[in-house]
Design an enzyme around this catalytic site. Structure first.
Site, PDB file in Angstrom:
ATOM      1  N   SER A  28      -5.051   3.788   1.105  1.00 49.49           N
ATOM      2  CA  SER A  28      -5.842   4.415   2.140  1.00 49.49           C
ATOM      3  C   SER A  28      -5.059   4.252   3.562  1.00 49.49           C
ATOM      4  CB  SER A  28      -7.138   3.875   2.241  1.00 49.49           C
ATOM      5  OG  SER A  28      -6.893   2.831   2.885  1.00 49.49           O
ATOM      6  N   LYS A  29      -5.496   4.978   4.674  1.00 47.37           N
ATOM      7  CA  LYS A  29      -5.042   4.721   5.840  1.00 47.37           C
ATOM      8  C   LYS A  29      -5.052   3.488   6.375  1.00 47.37           C
ATOM      9  CE  LYS A  29      -4.963   9.396   7.969  1.00 47.37           C
ATOM     10  NZ  LYS A  29      -5.718  10.428   8.701  1.00 47.37           N
TER      11      LYS A  29
END
Ligand code: GLU
Length: 488
Positions: free
Chosen positions: A250-251
């Site tokens: 994920s970011k």
């Protein structure tokens, strides 16, 4: 000619729906490596048929990202090539022609149902806990395809066995084969149809792509047969997982846009090396691979099946390695040529001084945008406030309970001794050593006191190095003003 003997032509086929993240770049890189290894071609094709998801500017962004990493392509939307255009929205005539072949062969039909009706059937199947297959509702007498409704593939359900270059031998039963949409009611083809047509027309030998397409492969195999096309070799990339190896990246795990990494001062070769290592190794313990080595050693059969861990710390380590491999001279050239200002306060300092500073920090530099933070004090005197704060709340264990007056006397003694030094690194080291003896104190006590005075920071490169680069008069002036702070 069987597909294994075809000239090697790989493609990167992104949809311009956002920025290019590491997963996309990895797919591009592996295609680039396979092509370069075989002396073949690497093609960029923009898959812009999902108008609802398209993001303005994403195509230029993709092109810029590939360029920034040195992943040049032989054919592409901005380059042309023998199978131009390389943008799907400009290839609609091709898809229509192939669709017509399927219609003529009785292998495609107009879908009489509206999307809402199809959804209702899907919901009903779900409520009955049954798998939904459109072909169970295939109309006996479908309407002629008028372009205003979707065109569906008339599948021929059967079992498949196939080889995936990464996942190995795979097989599925007829239950996964369905009548999928070839052309949507907006006139654009689906990915499922368009990529098959394009890969065939562009003579692609290897389709390298993400895992999200694996479940659809049996349907593609069915379509290849209906179109009378030989399928390319298929290679499915493992997922990229976050640093803990459990969930998808994920970011929050640092999965940034690749151009952000470039802007932060990650070197293209380091990024390429790191991204290649996401799910691939050559079977040895080797971690650092030059581009040439990657081209020589890369093999799809050594790509792992299970998810690959993305660990930004490892990228930092690797980038640091590449920075040190460059050395001060080359790094200094790179900084001068870069369109980004990585120097901050040091921007207009003397070139030789900047090189001396680089020599001090190169061992700890992980990425270039860290430079201002690591080097700022070499260019400007630390603020009284930052010096005072650190003396008042020092992090160093041995300094924590020391009264300021005592720190002040130690600093004063150090200044007096340093007055007698020649200020070259060896001599400074000897001078500091004898100072420790004379003052009967430890490096853990004395050095942080001097370091704070010089830098207003808790950690710096080695003290002799810092002192020698700052020079005698600047070092002693900073120590004198810190003494005043300790007295007050
Ligand atoms: N256009 C697809 C995507 O961006 C590419 C899949 C493929 O490489 O075939 O996900």
């Amino acid at each position: 000619m069987s597909s294994s003997e075809k000239p090697v032509r790989t493609r990167f086929a992104p949809s311009p729906t956002g920025f290019l993240h590491v997963g996309g770049i990895r797919t591009a890189l592996f295609g680039w490596l396979v092509a370069h290894q075989a002396g073949g071609q690497f093609i960029l094709r923009l898959e812009d048929t999902d108008k609802a998801r398209e993001v303005a500017g994403a195509d230029e962004h993709i092109i810029k990202s590939l360029r920034a990493l040195g992943l040049d392509y032989d054919e592409g939307p901005d380059k042309g090539g023998p199978y131009a255009p390389y943008r799907q929205s400009q290839r609609l005539d091709s898809y229509k022609a192939w669709a017509q072949k399927l219609i003529d062969a009785g292998r495609a039909y107009g879908d009489p149902l509206s999307p809402a009706e199809v959804q209702a059937l899907r919901d009903r199947a779900r409520a009955a806990k049954k798998p939904f297959l459109y072909r169970d509702y295939r109309p006996a007498n479908p309407p002629a395809w008028d372009g205003a409704r979707p065109l569906r593939f008339k599948s021929e359900p059967k079992a498949y066995k196939w080889h995936d270059e990464v996942m190995g031998d795979l097989s599925t039963g007829p239950e996964v084969i369905d009548d999928f949409i070839l052309i949507k009611s907006d006139g654009y083809p689906t990915y499922n149809f368009a990529h098959i047509v394009d890969d065939a027309e562009m003579k692609i030998s290897h389709v390298i792509r993400g895992q999200e397409f694996l479940a659809s492969v049996p349907n593609y195999l069915n379509l290849y047969e209906a179109l009378g096309l030989e399928r390319p070799r298929l290679a499915t990339m493992p997922h990229i997982l976050g640093p803990d190896g459990n969930k998808k990246l994920s970011k929050r795990d640092g999965a940034k846009d690749v151009l952000d990494y470039i802007r932060d001062g990650y070197l293209p070769d380091a990024l390429v090396n790191f991204i290649a290592s996401l799910g691939w190794n050559d079977g040895s313990e080797q971690e650092i691979f030059s581009r040439e080595e990657l081209i020589k050693k890369f093999s799809l059969s050594h790509v792992q099946k299970s998810g690959a861990r993305f660990d930004e710390r490892r990228l930092e380590w690797m980038n640091g390695h590449y920075i040190r491999q460059m050395g001060v001279e080359q790094l200094s050239d790179l900084l001068n040529k870069s369109p980004n200002d990585y120097w901050g306060k040091g921007k207009s300092a003397e070139p030789t001084y900047k090189k001396a500073v680089l020599a001090q920090v190169i061992d700890r530099l992980k990425y270039l945008s860290e430079l201002p933070q690591l080097t700022g004090f070499f260019f400007t005197k630390p603020s009284n406030q930052s010096v005072r704060q650190l003396y008042e709340a020092p992090e160093d264990r041995l300094l924590k309970d020391m009264p300021k007056g005592q720190m002040g006397s130690l600093l004063k003694a150090a200044s007096q001794k340093l007055h007698t030094s020649q200020f070259d690194p060896d001599n400074l080291q000897a001078c500091l050593n004898s100072l420790l003896e004379e003052l009967e104190t430890k490096p853990g006590v004395l050095f942080p006191i001097i370091r704070i005075a010089l830098s207003g920071a808790q950690s710096t490169p080695s003290l002799p190095g810092v002192l020698s680069v700052l020079g005698k008069s600047e070092s002693l002036a900073r120590m004198a003003s810190a003494e005043k702070i300790l007295e007050s």
